[in-house]
Design an enzyme around this catalytic site. Structure first.
Site, short mmCIF file in Angstrom:
data_model
loop_
_atom_site.label_atom_id
_atom_site.label_comp_id
_atom_site.label_asym_id
_atom_site.label_seq_id
_atom_site.Cartn_x
_atom_site.Cartn_y
_atom_site.Cartn_z
N ASP A 72 1.25 -1.03 -0.33
CA ASP A 72 -0.31 -0.09 0.38
C ASP A 72 0.48 1.48 -0.04
O ASP A 72 1.72 1.53 0.70
CB ASP A 72 -0.84 -0.05 1.51
CG ASP A 72 -1.53 1.30 1.46
OD1 ASP A 72 -1.76 2.10 0.69
OD2 ASP A 72 -2.91 1.36 1.72
N TYR A 174 -6.34 15.66 -8.23
CA TYR A 174 -5.41 14.84 -9.14
C TYR A 174 -4.22 15.58 -9.50
O TYR A 174 -3.37 15.17 -10.61
CB TYR A 174 -6.70 13.61 -9.46
CG TYR A 174 -6.24 12.91 -10.51
CD1 TYR A 174 -5.16 11.72 -10.17
CD2 TYR A 174 -5.92 13.23 -12.10
CE1 TYR A 174 -4.79 10.51 -11.36
CE2 TYR A 174 -5.56 12.16 -13.31
CZ TYR A 174 -4.62 11.21 -12.94
OH TYR A 174 -4.56 9.93 -13.61
N LYS A 178 0.07 14.87 -10.55
CA LYS A 178 0.82 14.24 -11.57
C LYS A 178 1.90 15.00 -11.64
O LYS A 178 2.98 14.98 -12.56
CB LYS A 178 -0.61 13.93 -12.73
CG LYS A 178 -1.74 12.74 -12.96
CD LYS A 178 -0.77 11.40 -11.95
CE LYS A 178 -1.14 10.51 -11.83
NZ LYS A 178 -0.19 9.00 -12.01
N TRP A 264 -1.72 21.02 -27.94
CA TRP A 264 -1.94 22.42 -28.62
C TRP A 264 -3.66 22.26 -27.57
O TRP A 264 -3.19 22.10 -26.63
CB TRP A 264 -3.15 21.65 -30.02
CG TRP A 264 -4.88 21.11 -29.74
CD1 TRP A 264 -4.63 20.16 -29.31
CD2 TRP A 264 -5.30 21.30 -29.30
NE1 TRP A 264 -5.81 19.60 -29.56
CE2 TRP A 264 -6.99 20.05 -29.29
CE3 TRP A 264 -6.87 22.49 -29.97
CZ2 TRP A 264 -8.46 20.11 -29.51
CZ3 TRP A 264 -7.97 22.44 -29.45
CH2 TRP A 264 -8.48 22.05 -29.15
N1 LIG Z 1 -7.24 5.84 -17.25
C1 LIG Z 1 -6.56 6.85 -17.74
O1 LIG Z 1 -6.91 7.38 -18.75
C2 LIG Z 1 -5.17 7.36 -17.23
C3 LIG Z 1 -4.33 7.26 -15.67
N2 LIG Z 1 -3.50 7.33 -15.68
C4 LIG Z 1 -3.03 7.04 -14.84
O2 LIG Z 1 -2.36 5.48 -14.81
C5 LIG Z 1 -2.63 5.02 -13.64
C6 LIG Z 1 -2.81 3.55 -13.94
O3 LIG Z 1 -4.08 3.85 -13.84
P1 LIG Z 1 -6.30 2.74 -14.32
O4 LIG Z 1 -4.92 1.67 -14.53
O5 LIG Z 1 -6.49 3.33 -14.72
O6 LIG Z 1 -5.75 3.22 -13.51
P2 LIG Z 1 -6.52 1.68 -11.94
O7 LIG Z 1 -7.89 2.03 -10.60
O8 LIG Z 1 -7.67 0.81 -12.75
O9 LIG Z 1 -5.95 1.17 -11.38
C7 LIG Z 1 -5.43 1.72 -10.12
C8 LIG Z 1 -4.25 0.55 -9.41
O10 LIG Z 1 -3.39 1.20 -8.10
C9 LIG Z 1 -4.20 0.45 -7.87
N3 LIG Z 1 -3.86 1.28 -6.40
C10 LIG Z 1 -4.46 2.57 -5.63
N4 LIG Z 1 -4.34 3.20 -4.45
C11 LIG Z 1 -3.57 2.57 -4.26
C12 LIG Z 1 -2.33 2.15 -2.68
N5 LIG Z 1 -1.94 2.57 -2.16
N6 LIG Z 1 -1.27 1.45 -3.40
C13 LIG Z 1 -0.76 0.61 -3.78
N7 LIG Z 1 -2.05 0.96 -5.38
C14 LIG Z 1 -3.34 1.45 -5.59
C15 LIG Z 1 -5.58 -0.38 -7.56
O11 LIG Z 1 -5.88 -0.60 -6.38
C16 LIG Z 1 -5.83 0.06 -9.13
O12 LIG Z 1 -4.99 -1.63 -9.41
C17 LIG Z 1 -2.72 5.51 -12.49
O13 LIG Z 1 -1.26 6.67 -12.25
C18 LIG Z 1 -2.93 7.00 -13.68
O14 LIG Z 1 -3.20 8.22 -12.83
C19 LIG Z 1 -3.46 9.23 -16.03
C20 LIG Z 1 -3.28 9.32 -17.38
C21 LIG Z 1 -4.80 8.26 -18.32
O1 LIG Z 2 -6.99 9.83 -15.15
C1 LIG Z 2 -6.36 10.61 -16.18
O2 LIG Z 2 -5.44 11.13 -15.70
C2 LIG Z 2 -7.02 11.07 -17.35
O3 LIG Z 2 -6.83 11.64 -18.63
C3 LIG Z 2 -8.47 10.34 -16.73
C4 LIG Z 2 -9.02 10.14 -18.21
O4 LIG Z 2 -8.56 11.34 -19.64
C5 LIG Z 2 -10.45 10.52 -18.44
O5 LIG Z 2 -10.86 11.07 -17.88
C6 LIG Z 2 -11.22 9.77 -18.87
O6 LIG Z 2 -10.82 7.76 -18.25
#
Ligand SMILES: NC(=O)C1=CN([C@@H]2O[C@H](COP(=O)(O)OP(=O)(O)OC[C@H]3O[C@@H](n4cnc5c(N)ncnc54)[C@H](O)[C@@H]3O)[C@@H](O)[C@H]2O)C=CC1
Ligand SMILES: O=C(O)C(=O)C[C@H](O)C(=O)CO
Length: 264
Positions: A72, A174, A178, A264
């Site tokens: 965690d 958030y 980032k 852009w």
């Molecule tokens: N999905 C998207 O559109 C975008 C995602 N991201 C970044 O990509 C990464 C992955 O995002 P997703 O796969 O979409 O999210 P997700 O919610 O599917 O996965 C996030 C994972 O992080 C884990 N997590 C949460 N809190 C935690 C903690 N305290 N310690 C350890 N693990 C923890 C969760 O259990 C989950 O497995 C994140 O860093 C997110 O900010 C960035 C831009 C866009």
């Molecule tokens: O989690 C981010 O960082 C995002 O860019 C989020 C996505 O653009 C979004 O809003 C759809 O998953």
């Protein structure tokens, strides 16, 4: 002149990669990419069962072995134990992917100080894990690399009406997190370059997971130069560039994979 053929530059056979949040939407695709490149992957998750389920989905090549640990990132003791457990199970760690995150659902008008701090604490967790990894690499007189997962929203704000009428706006905490992660990447890269630890950031654009509404996807598509959302496998190439010897002279970079969103 090193004449390593291009196919071998991306080969991670024999390396150990630890990835947090690997049971999530993008984490699973990135863990799969590391495994497909031949790495032994250590899947870290807060939940033991989820970590083990994610581990079990990963392909193995040339005798690679994958492991699961509980970690965690919001709990300092858990970060330390999780990393030690990864080293015990896999023998060492060569590559660290800081990916896990949990954002709050609150925006400017209603977010409390505690909620804001809680989201920023994810950066503290990534720093602590990175520092432990750095110490581990230096102690072994080895080399290593870190890939932090940033976001397009660490570089640009979301336009105010993007989420209006659909869901809570993209949270201010958030975005702050980032932006901080991208800059922490640069700082650590500069300090740790002499220790043969590369530190880079991979910043996805819109990659909506299964829970995201079609209404929001349509809004995001309308803003995206490519007119479509990213698919998880489209992060694989960029991740491997940063995590493999193909990126041996790349450090301190923020590599954006966003279909042109931030252009852009
Ligand atoms: N999905 C998207 O559109 C975008 C995602 N991201 C970044 O990509 C990464 C992955 O995002 P997703 O796969 O979409 O999210 P997700 O919610 O599917 O996965 C996030 C994972 O992080 C884990 N997590 C949460 N809190 C935690 C903690 N305290 N310690 C350890 N693990 C923890 C969760 O259990 C989950 O497995 C994140 O860093 C997110 O900010 C960035 C831009 C866009
Ligand atoms: O989690 C981010 O960082 C995002 O860019 C989020 C996505 O653009 C979004 O809003 C759809 O998953």
């Amino acid at each position: 002149m090193d004449d390593t053929p291009i196919q071998q530059l991306f080969d991670l056979s024999g390396r150990v990669a630890l990835i947090t949040g690997a049971s999530g939407w993008l984490g699973n695709a990135m863990a799969t990419a590391l495994a497909e490149a031949g790495a032994n992957v250590v899947v870290a998750s807060r939940d033991e069962r989820k970590a083990d389920e994610a581990r079990a989905t990963l392909p193995t090549y040339k005798g690679s072995r994958h492991h699961a640990v509980v970690l965690d990132q919001l709990d300092e003791a858990s970060v330390r134990r999780g990393f030690e457990d990864a080293v015990t199970k896999a023998g060492r760690v060569d590559i660290l992917i800081n990916n896990g995150h949990a954002a709050d659902g609150h925006d400017l008008t209603d977010v409390t100080a505690d909620q804001f701090q809680q989201v920023l604490a994810n950066a503290t967790g990534w720093f602590l894990l990175s520092r432990q990894f750095h110490g581990h690499v230096v102690h072994r007189n080895a080399s290593g690399c870190i890939v932090n997962i940033g976001s397009m929203y660490g570089q640009v704000g979301s336009y105010p009406d993007a989420y209006e009428g659909i869901c809570a706006a993209s949270p201010v905490s958030y975005h702050t997190l980032k932006g901080g992660v991208i800059h922490m990447t640069r700082h650590l890269a500069v300090y740790w370059a002499k220790d043969k630890v590369r530190v880079n950031c991979l910043s996805p654009g819109p990659f909506p997971g299964p829970g995201v509404s079609q209404a929001l996807i349509e809004r995001l598509k309308a803003k995206s130069p490519m007119g479509r959302m990213g698919l998880p496998h489209e992060l694989k190439g960029a991740l491997l560039l940063l995590a493999s010897d193909a990126g041996s002279y790349i450090t301190g970079l923020n590599l954006t994979v966003d279909g042109g969103w931030t252009a852009w």
